[in-house]
Design an enzyme around this catalytic site. Structure first.
Site, short mmCIF file in Angstrom:
data_model
loop_
_atom_site.label_atom_id
_atom_site.label_comp_id
_atom_site.label_asym_id
_atom_site.label_seq_id
_atom_site.Cartn_x
_atom_site.Cartn_y
_atom_site.Cartn_z
N TYR A 173 0.84 -1.28 -0.10
CA TYR A 173 -0.05 -0.04 0.01
C TYR A 173 0.94 1.31 -0.11
O TYR A 173 0.83 2.08 0.93
CB TYR A 173 -0.76 -0.05 1.41
CG TYR A 173 -1.99 0.60 1.61
CD1 TYR A 173 -2.99 0.97 0.58
CD2 TYR A 173 -2.17 1.41 2.71
CE1 TYR A 173 -4.25 1.54 0.95
CE2 TYR A 173 -3.39 2.27 3.04
CZ TYR A 173 -4.16 2.21 2.12
OH TYR A 173 -5.33 2.90 2.42
N ARG B 287 -12.72 6.53 5.33
CA ARG B 287 -12.53 6.94 6.41
C ARG B 287 -12.67 8.37 6.79
O ARG B 287 -12.66 8.81 7.79
CB ARG B 287 -11.46 6.48 7.25
CG ARG B 287 -11.30 4.94 7.60
CD ARG B 287 -9.94 4.37 8.07
NE ARG B 287 -8.82 4.93 7.17
CZ ARG B 287 -8.40 3.93 6.15
NH1 ARG B 287 -9.02 2.94 5.85
NH2 ARG B 287 -7.45 4.44 5.58
N GLU C 68 -6.62 -2.44 -9.79
CA GLU C 68 -5.38 -1.80 -9.09
C GLU C 68 -4.13 -1.85 -9.72
O GLU C 68 -3.80 -3.35 -10.00
CB GLU C 68 -5.30 -2.34 -7.61
CG GLU C 68 -6.26 -1.66 -6.56
CD GLU C 68 -6.25 -1.89 -5.17
OE1 GLU C 68 -5.10 -2.76 -4.69
OE2 GLU C 68 -6.72 -1.25 -4.39
N ASP D 15 -4.38 -6.07 -9.18
CA ASP D 15 -5.08 -6.51 -7.96
C ASP D 15 -6.70 -6.26 -7.94
O ASP D 15 -7.12 -5.26 -7.06
CB ASP D 15 -4.42 -6.06 -6.57
CG ASP D 15 -4.87 -6.44 -5.43
OD1 ASP D 15 -5.21 -7.84 -5.37
OD2 ASP D 15 -5.35 -5.77 -4.28
N TYR E 42 -13.61 -5.24 5.76
CA TYR E 42 -12.31 -4.89 6.13
C TYR E 42 -11.83 -4.61 7.27
O TYR E 42 -10.65 -4.58 7.86
CB TYR E 42 -11.65 -4.01 5.11
CG TYR E 42 -11.69 -2.65 5.55
CD1 TYR E 42 -12.69 -1.89 5.44
CD2 TYR E 42 -10.70 -1.88 5.82
CE1 TYR E 42 -12.92 -0.42 5.91
CE2 TYR E 42 -10.56 -0.53 6.20
CZ TYR E 42 -11.89 0.08 6.11
OH TYR E 42 -11.73 1.27 6.66
N THR F 86 -1.37 0.17 -5.15
CA THR F 86 -1.73 0.81 -6.29
C THR F 86 -0.75 1.92 -6.67
O THR F 86 -0.51 2.86 -5.74
CB THR F 86 -2.98 1.28 -6.01
OG1 THR F 86 -3.96 0.09 -5.67
CG2 THR F 86 -3.75 1.87 -7.32
#
Lengths: 405, 405
Positions: free
Chosen positions: A125, A139, A194, A228, A239, A339
């Site tokens: 990530y 978020r 991704e 991905d 998640y 990504t």
């Protein structure tokens, strides 16, 4: 800067074209078959494939029988000296004017297979733009970038059994998502790609052995393109707190050719500027990124394009972090970069970011897209631009089939 | 209720003791070696191991040469009819009064190895008590149980390469943790265990194939004990948003013996009461839990003990969920149940819960413990109690060595 390696021409004419992904400076490894023959190892040159198993049988190359395997793992396990000897010998055999007969197969006649038996698959990530953009969407802006993000390469273990080679059709997944009145069982409504670079681990480490960033770089055999595929609605519901699971487990597509570190060496580059100093175990003596264009198309239309050197953590840093606790790594482990996204919408490697989670649809050949629809074909591309040649990865393509409900 | 299967006595006298883990009703599979011999497959009976490779060589058992492999994967891949035939024939060979010579090796002379080549490893989170307790400690009581928890078995992919067999010493991991003034690199200060049941997947599923709960149960070869060692300080710093990574990647210990479903069948049980109806893909026709005592000791002192039937999701439900997106499963995949904890501190399967994250230390042989200290030995145990016999797992033990800084 890029492209300082001495140019060389190949006896395979198509390899000398400036827009070939596979000039003689590249020589990426893969696994192919022709007609009803068994899969075996090969190297791409222009529009041809060098049949490495046949080279070995004819005494042109030495690799202890590893090239007749249906994967590159056994060859990779021979280690860096074997990789280097093979590359040097192939450069000699394929140079313009070379006279020894080399067994070549037209790419047009070949079927490509997974280049490695994927031992385990880890996805990181490592684009700050991507982490921030996605964090805002999942978020909100105040919690977008997790507090540890600038201190460590965050990653999660993916599912190796779901890695497929470019050209494999991808079935839209079913799954559990959050509905108005509780969870629903549905075909994914927010299917995404991704754009990533995959690193292939080329040496084992032992349990309890911590690998430095510089050692880690030497453990990497090479790189490939990696998509991905992600089910964003399934991901959002599942998640927390243990990370993505089924939303990422239905398929990951990789390109069939592994581009070696040796081929990319002239394009070595700094990455993104650092917000803070890293802990010593993550520092590297020289930058571990490459000046390499990375992009993707949908149904033939160019969508996002950026450069791998926007990334914050290199594959070597990710691999070093992966061993910090003593976790053993093995030949054939696959590490996804995360990504690759630049700061602008046209530089993003996922529709989630490009469309602001669907709020700003994009136009693809005159049609609106928020996420991927059935029948859409997504293709990744990547190349390092030299002076009169380029080191390319070839295609990494997948087409979406409707869900089976 | 438990223990309705007809009792049988074995020609191996130690198997007839009421407190043997390995009576003739059990017959768990493992991999062992003696002296300088190669690892091979065996079955536990009392204080002896049946040498299955030798049985095959002598024509006592048929298994297509799979028993001389250093793992059970090839045998398991033969499928359920082969499992059943082998069990039936071994019951015959090992019964009291049986006369054919059976090659037996004393357990005391044998070294146990990993019973399977672990293809991939997934860890779940299926005790509501544990999920709630840990949720309170990591996120506070209002966000303790994630909203999807009662609707799906939450899991994450673990690291197969770090799975080791009982008896392997465990090195305390180093890692990055949150410090007073930013991140620190340190030896783990909050080392913990997790008491779990592992399920061994015994059949492949194809990409895109969704497996029902009832089909999933038939795909499970058997069960073992699993200690998912956890570095709580590393976990707290790293786990948002992609889940636990290095905090769980340094080691997972499993017991050497795989107890088959057939042996556990008489102990089939309901699990925890449901808060809500599950979506159809997670419903099961009959309960998939077992009435089975599960506990752990530290340095020989009994610590936590509970029953596997406190769990909210069965291994079959976890496996079905694992395939909901079309993720392919393979023989040798290992599924951890998640920490098995009852509601009371003395019923918890992790020190994090038992000591309230270190705030309420426990006494172990007169010493205080918040978390695991160097030199401590943790042993898991588990057994289903029948009438005059028990189906046990044998030991699942690991001792902690100091970190290498």
């Amino acid at each position: 800067m890029a492209g300082t390696e001495q140019q060389t021409r190949s006896r395979v004419e198509a390899a000398n074209s400036a827009d070939s992904d596979f000039p003689i400076q590249n020589l990426p490894f893969g696994v192919f078959s022709v007609a009803d023959g068994a899969p075996r190892c090969g190297v791409a040159i222009g529009d041809m494939i060098v049949d490495l198993a046949e080279c070995e049988a004819q005494g042109l190359l030495e690799a202890q029988g590893t090239f007749s395997a249906p994967h590159l793992n056994d060859f990779i396990a021979l280690g860096r000296p074997a990789w280097d000897r093979t590359r040097a010998r192939l450069t000699e055999l394929l140079a313009e004017g070379a006279s020894e007969d080399v067994p070549l197969v037209p790419m047009a006649d070949a079927t490509m297979h997974l280049p490695i038996r994927v031992t385990e698959y880890t996805d990181f990530y490592a684009s700050k733009n991507h982490a921030f953009n996605v964090g805002v969407l999942f978020r909100g802006p105040e919690n977008a970038l997790p507090p540890q993000w600038t201190h460590m390469p965050i990653g999660y273990n993916g599912r190796a059994s779901s890695v497929v080679v470019s050209g494999t059709d991808i079935r839209r997944p079913m799954g559990q998502v959050k509905g108005e009145n509780g969870p629903e069982w549905t075909a994914c409504r927010r299917l995404d790609l991704e754009l990533e670079l995959g690193a292939v681990v080329g040496a084992d480490s032992q349990m309890g052995q911590r690998v430095s960033v510089d050692e880690a770089e030497k453990m990497i055999f090479g790189y490939l393109l990696l998509n991905d595929w992600s089910a964003r609605d399934i991901q959002a519901w599942e998640y927390q707190p243990l990370g993505p699971f089924q939303s990422k487990a239905f398929a990951t597509t990789i390109s069939p050719w592994i581009v070696t570190q040796a081929a990319l060496e002239p394009f070595r580059s700094e990455g993104a500027p650092r917000d803070n100093e890293l802990l010593p175990y993550l520092r590297e003596e020289r930058p571990g990124f490459y000046d390499m264009t990375m992009g993707w198309t949908m149904n033939g239309q160019r969508m996002g394009q950026t450069n791998y050197n926007v990334m914050y953590y290199s594959s070597a840093q990710q691999l070093a972090h992966h061993t910090e606790s003593g976790c053993p790594m093995r030949v054939g482990d696959l590490l996804g970069s995360g990504t690759i996204s630049g700061p602008e919408p046209g530089q993003t490697g996922a529709l989630l970011e490009m469309t602001q989670s669907g709020k700003s649809p994009v136009e693809v050949n005159g049609q609106q897209r928020q996420f991927i629809e059935d029948g859409d074909e997504v293709a990744l591309y990547g190349f390092a631009q030299g002076d009169g040649y380029r080191i390319g990865f070839g295609p990494c393509v997948g087409k979406i089939l409707p869900a089976q409900e």
